[in-house]
Scaffold this active site. Structure first.
Site, mmCIF file in Angstrom:
data_model
loop_
_atom_site.group_PDB
_atom_site.id
_atom_site.type_symbol
_atom_site.label_atom_id
_atom_site.label_comp_id
_atom_site.label_asym_id
_atom_site.label_seq_id
_atom_site.Cartn_x
_atom_site.Cartn_y
_atom_site.Cartn_z
ATOM 1 N N SER A 23 37.176 11.161 -14.959
ATOM 2 C CA SER A 23 36.303 12.321 -15.190
ATOM 3 C C SER A 23 36.925 13.267 -16.198
ATOM 4 O O SER A 23 36.429 14.364 -16.413
ATOM 5 C CB SER A 23 36.092 13.066 -13.870
ATOM 6 O OG SER A 23 37.353 13.403 -13.296
ATOM 7 N N ASN A 110 41.820 17.477 -3.175
ATOM 8 C CA ASN A 110 40.553 17.900 -2.566
ATOM 9 C C ASN A 110 40.418 19.419 -2.494
ATOM 10 O O ASN A 110 39.344 19.966 -2.745
ATOM 11 C CB ASN A 110 40.412 17.297 -1.169
ATOM 12 C CG ASN A 110 40.358 15.785 -1.218
ATOM 13 O OD1 ASN A 110 40.284 15.199 -2.304
ATOM 14 N ND2 ASN A 110 40.402 15.147 -0.059
ATOM 15 N N HIS A 156 -5.174 34.620 -15.558
ATOM 16 C CA HIS A 156 -5.786 33.331 -15.934
ATOM 17 C C HIS A 156 -5.812 33.154 -17.451
ATOM 18 O O HIS A 156 -6.674 32.443 -17.980
ATOM 19 C CB HIS A 156 -7.211 33.197 -15.389
ATOM 20 C CG HIS A 156 -7.342 33.543 -13.936
ATOM 21 N ND1 HIS A 156 -7.241 32.616 -12.927
ATOM 22 C CD2 HIS A 156 -7.507 34.746 -13.325
ATOM 23 C CE1 HIS A 156 -7.376 33.229 -11.757
ATOM 24 N NE2 HIS A 156 -7.522 34.531 -11.960
ATOM 25 N N SER A 277 8.930 22.832 -41.189
ATOM 26 C CA SER A 277 8.572 21.437 -40.961
ATOM 27 C C SER A 277 9.070 20.634 -42.152
ATOM 28 O O SER A 277 9.073 21.104 -43.282
ATOM 29 C CB SER A 277 7.055 21.317 -40.846
ATOM 30 O OG SER A 277 6.648 20.003 -41.157
ATOM 31 N N LYS A 283 4.552 25.537 -42.690
ATOM 32 C CA LYS A 283 4.861 25.771 -41.277
ATOM 33 C C LYS A 283 6.063 26.669 -41.039
ATOM 34 O O LYS A 283 7.060 26.615 -41.743
ATOM 35 C CB LYS A 283 5.136 24.436 -40.569
ATOM 36 C CG LYS A 283 3.912 23.547 -40.492
ATOM 37 C CD LYS A 283 3.053 23.857 -39.300
ATOM 38 C CE LYS A 283 3.672 23.253 -38.063
ATOM 39 N NZ LYS A 283 2.862 23.474 -36.899
ATOM 40 N N ASN A 285 7.891 27.345 -37.414
ATOM 41 C CA ASN A 285 7.764 26.936 -36.014
ATOM 42 C C ASN A 285 8.677 27.738 -35.079
ATOM 43 O O ASN A 285 9.807 28.038 -35.435
ATOM 44 C CB ASN A 285 8.100 25.453 -35.876
ATOM 45 C CG ASN A 285 7.109 24.572 -36.619
ATOM 46 O OD1 ASN A 285 5.935 24.915 -36.724
ATOM 47 N ND2 ASN A 285 7.589 23.465 -37.146
ATOM 48 N N GLU A 290 10.690 27.154 -28.047
ATOM 49 C CA GLU A 290 10.312 25.853 -27.469
ATOM 50 C C GLU A 290 11.504 25.168 -26.809
ATOM 51 O O GLU A 290 11.375 24.552 -25.752
ATOM 52 C CB GLU A 290 9.744 24.936 -28.561
ATOM 53 C CG GLU A 290 8.415 25.412 -29.113
ATOM 54 C CD GLU A 290 8.027 24.609 -30.341
ATOM 55 O OE1 GLU A 290 7.299 23.623 -30.196
ATOM 56 O OE2 GLU A 290 8.463 24.957 -31.460
ATOM 57 N N GLN A 322 32.749 14.305 -7.150
ATOM 58 C CA GLN A 322 33.170 14.450 -8.540
ATOM 59 C C GLN A 322 31.963 14.659 -9.455
ATOM 60 O O GLN A 322 32.082 15.196 -10.546
ATOM 61 C CB GLN A 322 33.939 13.186 -8.954
ATOM 62 C CG GLN A 322 34.451 13.194 -10.369
ATOM 63 C CD GLN A 322 35.464 12.081 -10.582
ATOM 64 O OE1 GLN A 322 36.553 12.115 -10.033
ATOM 65 N NE2 GLN A 322 35.088 11.073 -11.352
ATOM 66 N N LYS A 325 30.478 18.287 -11.306
ATOM 67 C CA LYS A 325 30.954 19.091 -12.438
ATOM 68 C C LYS A 325 30.040 19.098 -13.648
ATOM 69 O O LYS A 325 29.820 20.149 -14.263
ATOM 70 C CB LYS A 325 32.346 18.622 -12.847
ATOM 71 C CG LYS A 325 33.401 19.222 -11.962
ATOM 72 C CD LYS A 325 34.724 18.554 -12.146
ATOM 73 C CE LYS A 325 35.400 18.394 -10.822
ATOM 74 N NZ LYS A 325 34.698 17.436 -9.914
HETATM 75 N N1 ARG Z 1 38.370 14.272 -9.680
HETATM 76 C C1 ARG Z 1 38.160 14.477 -8.298
HETATM 77 C C2 ARG Z 1 36.897 15.273 -8.081
HETATM 78 O O1 ARG Z 1 36.480 15.889 -8.968
HETATM 79 C C3 ARG Z 1 39.313 15.211 -7.704
HETATM 80 C C4 ARG Z 1 39.483 15.003 -6.253
HETATM 81 C C5 ARG Z 1 39.875 13.602 -5.991
HETATM 82 N N2 ARG Z 1 40.253 13.399 -4.641
HETATM 83 C C6 ARG Z 1 40.406 12.184 -4.136
HETATM 84 N N3 ARG Z 1 40.726 12.100 -2.892
HETATM 85 N N4 ARG Z 1 40.238 11.095 -4.875
HETATM 86 O O2 ARG Z 1 36.318 15.285 -7.036
#
Ligand code: ARG
Length: 459
Positions: A23, A110, A156, A277, A283, A285, A290, A322, A325
């Protein structure tokens, strides 16, 4: 690179799995929060005698160097190290040696990841609130210029009753105020220290969570470790409030699209906020409006996306989390940009005062006033409603407005009408007649405007 957790593993991670589980290409955005949290955690470990001051000193130094390296682009996180937390820790060990391995004492990714997110959102919410305020200021400024501008008010999308443009703009300011309130309220639940929950059940080591909370400026500390690592409600709230705000921006954007069309001609958007355009030379726009309208779809999607991730997740941490994010970053980025461009667009828009007023006279927007007039002359409202309806039909046949009818013509349908009816039908009178609290009369609008100017004064 060898994994920090591979003690029990005899085979390397498959490349495909590495690519699938990493990630770091997005959570690298949390590096500042991660390092800040790690430094305070490390200082707490020293204070509690869990590691020595010398060890703490070397870890903190290493972390500060890594922060600088990331800032300058000198350290590129490695996707095979999964996420930003592992990358920083592995790099720390590389830099300061095995002592770097002591940083993760009494901590799990965690609780660490939730800390980073809470620190991040705390900053984002403050920025969002400032941007909302800034947009409100622009709207209030434009409202101040247009207290005297009268336009048709719609229901309306049909002409209903005339209103002041300032009144219309202040309606947006009220909407945005609710958005701001929601974000401020969410901040209370974002601003809770999660660190110290460990993996899910706390730690056997003598940590001091109160101290960490103080150092990181958290007024509250999470009460149940399992809830702490499983909870993403604080992100959901951010996404929900972001979605509502985006929907508000989208509604405003839609009005600008309509109003800037030749059919309305209520507003001329600045060239600097429009595009041309590639084929039609004539045009201009309203793409910015939008796109705000269009991007609201993504932001609503982000909320739905995290809701679905959470649905059915057993306690406590699961890797699914995960996936929290990308929606979080995207909502924040999109919302902040949209707030900025909307403010810019309104700041530079030129309202077509003459056209608005001309159109306010069309569509019998004073019909309710005539009915109210008849009521004051003793006619039951239902009767009055029918009589005015007949007069409107009469006008439509002859291409006239109500105020263009002669007294005789009016009396043919509503015998109690007298000469003073023309005052009641006058556009200014129609608008200023609505002086009930929250109405569109000059007095009411001026009063509310003053309150907003006071509330939004720059601190
Ligand atoms: N990259 C993980 C997340 O965003 C971090 C936590 C990972 N924890 C684990 N026990 N694998 O959730």
């Amino acid at each position: 690179m060898s994994k920090l957790w591979n003690g029990r593993f005899s085979e390397n991670t498959d490349n495909l799995v590495e690519a699938f589980t990493q990630s770091v290409h997005y959570d690298v955005r949390l590096y500042r929060e991660d390092i800040r949290g790690s430094i305070v955690h490390c200082e707490m470990l020293v204070k509690q005698g869990i590691i020595t001051p010398e060890e703490g000193e070397r870890i903190v130094q290493g972390l500060l160097e890594i922060e600088k390296e990331i800032e300058e682009g000198a350290f590129q996180p490695d996707p095979s190290m999964e996420d930003i937390h592992m990358n920083i820790e592995a790099h720390l060990i590389e830099k300061v040696g095995p002592v770097g391995g002591k940083l993760h004492t009494a901590r799990s990714r965690n609780d660490q990841v939730v800390l980073d997110e809470r620190l991040y959102l705390r900053g984002e919410i403050r920025e969002v609130v400032d941007l909302i305020k800034n947009f409100q200021r622009v709207l209030v400024m434009r409202a101040r210029e247009h207290v005297g501008t009268i336009m048709p008010g719609f229901t309306h999308l049909q002409h209903a009753q005339p209103v002041r443009l300032a009144f219309h703009l202040l309606a947006y300011v009220e909407m945005l105020e609710r958005d701001k309130e929601r974000f401020m309220d969410a901040l209370k639940r974002v601003n809770i220290l999660p660190l110290g929950a460990g993996a899910l059940a706390g730690t056997t080591l003598p940590i001091d969570r109160e101290w960490v909370a103080k150092r990181l400026g958290f007024p509250r500390i999470s009460a149940n470790a399992m809830d702490t690592v499983a909870d993403r409600d604080f992100i959901l709230e951010f996404l929900a409030h972001g979605a509502i705000t985006m929907i508000h921006l989208s509604r405003m954007a839609e009005e600008l699209v309509l109003w800037s069309s030749p059919e309305f001609s209520f507003v001329e958007l600045s060239d600097s906020y429009c595009t041309g355009s590639s084929i039609m030379p004539q045009k201009k726009n309203p793409d910015v409006a939008e796109l705000v309208r269009g991007k609201s779809g993504r932001v609503v999607g982000n909320l739905v996306s995290l809701l679905v991730v959470l649905k059915g997740l057993p306690l406590a941490y699961n890797r699914d989390l995960q996936e929290d994010k990308e929606p979080m970053f995207d909502t924040s980025d999109t919302l902040k940009m949209s707030l900025k461009v909307m403010a810019g667009m309104y700041e530079r828009a030129v309202f077509n005062v003459g056209e608005m007023e001309r159109r306010a006279r069309e569509g019998f927007t004073n019909a309710t006033d005539l009915a109210d007039y008849l009521v004051r002359k003793g006619v039951p409202f239902r009767e009055a409603h029918r009589m005015v309806g007949e007069l409107v039909a009469y006008c439509l046949d002859r291409g006239k407005t109500l105020e263009e009818l002669s007294l005789e013509e009016m009396r043919g349908v509503a015998p109690t009408v007298e000469k003073d009816v023309y005052e009641v039908l006058d556009l200014q009178r129609v608008v200023d007649g609505r002086g009930s609290l929250g109405g569109t009369s000059r007095e009411q609008v001026e009063e509310r405007l003053k309150i907003w100017e006071e509330l939004l004064k720059e601190a």
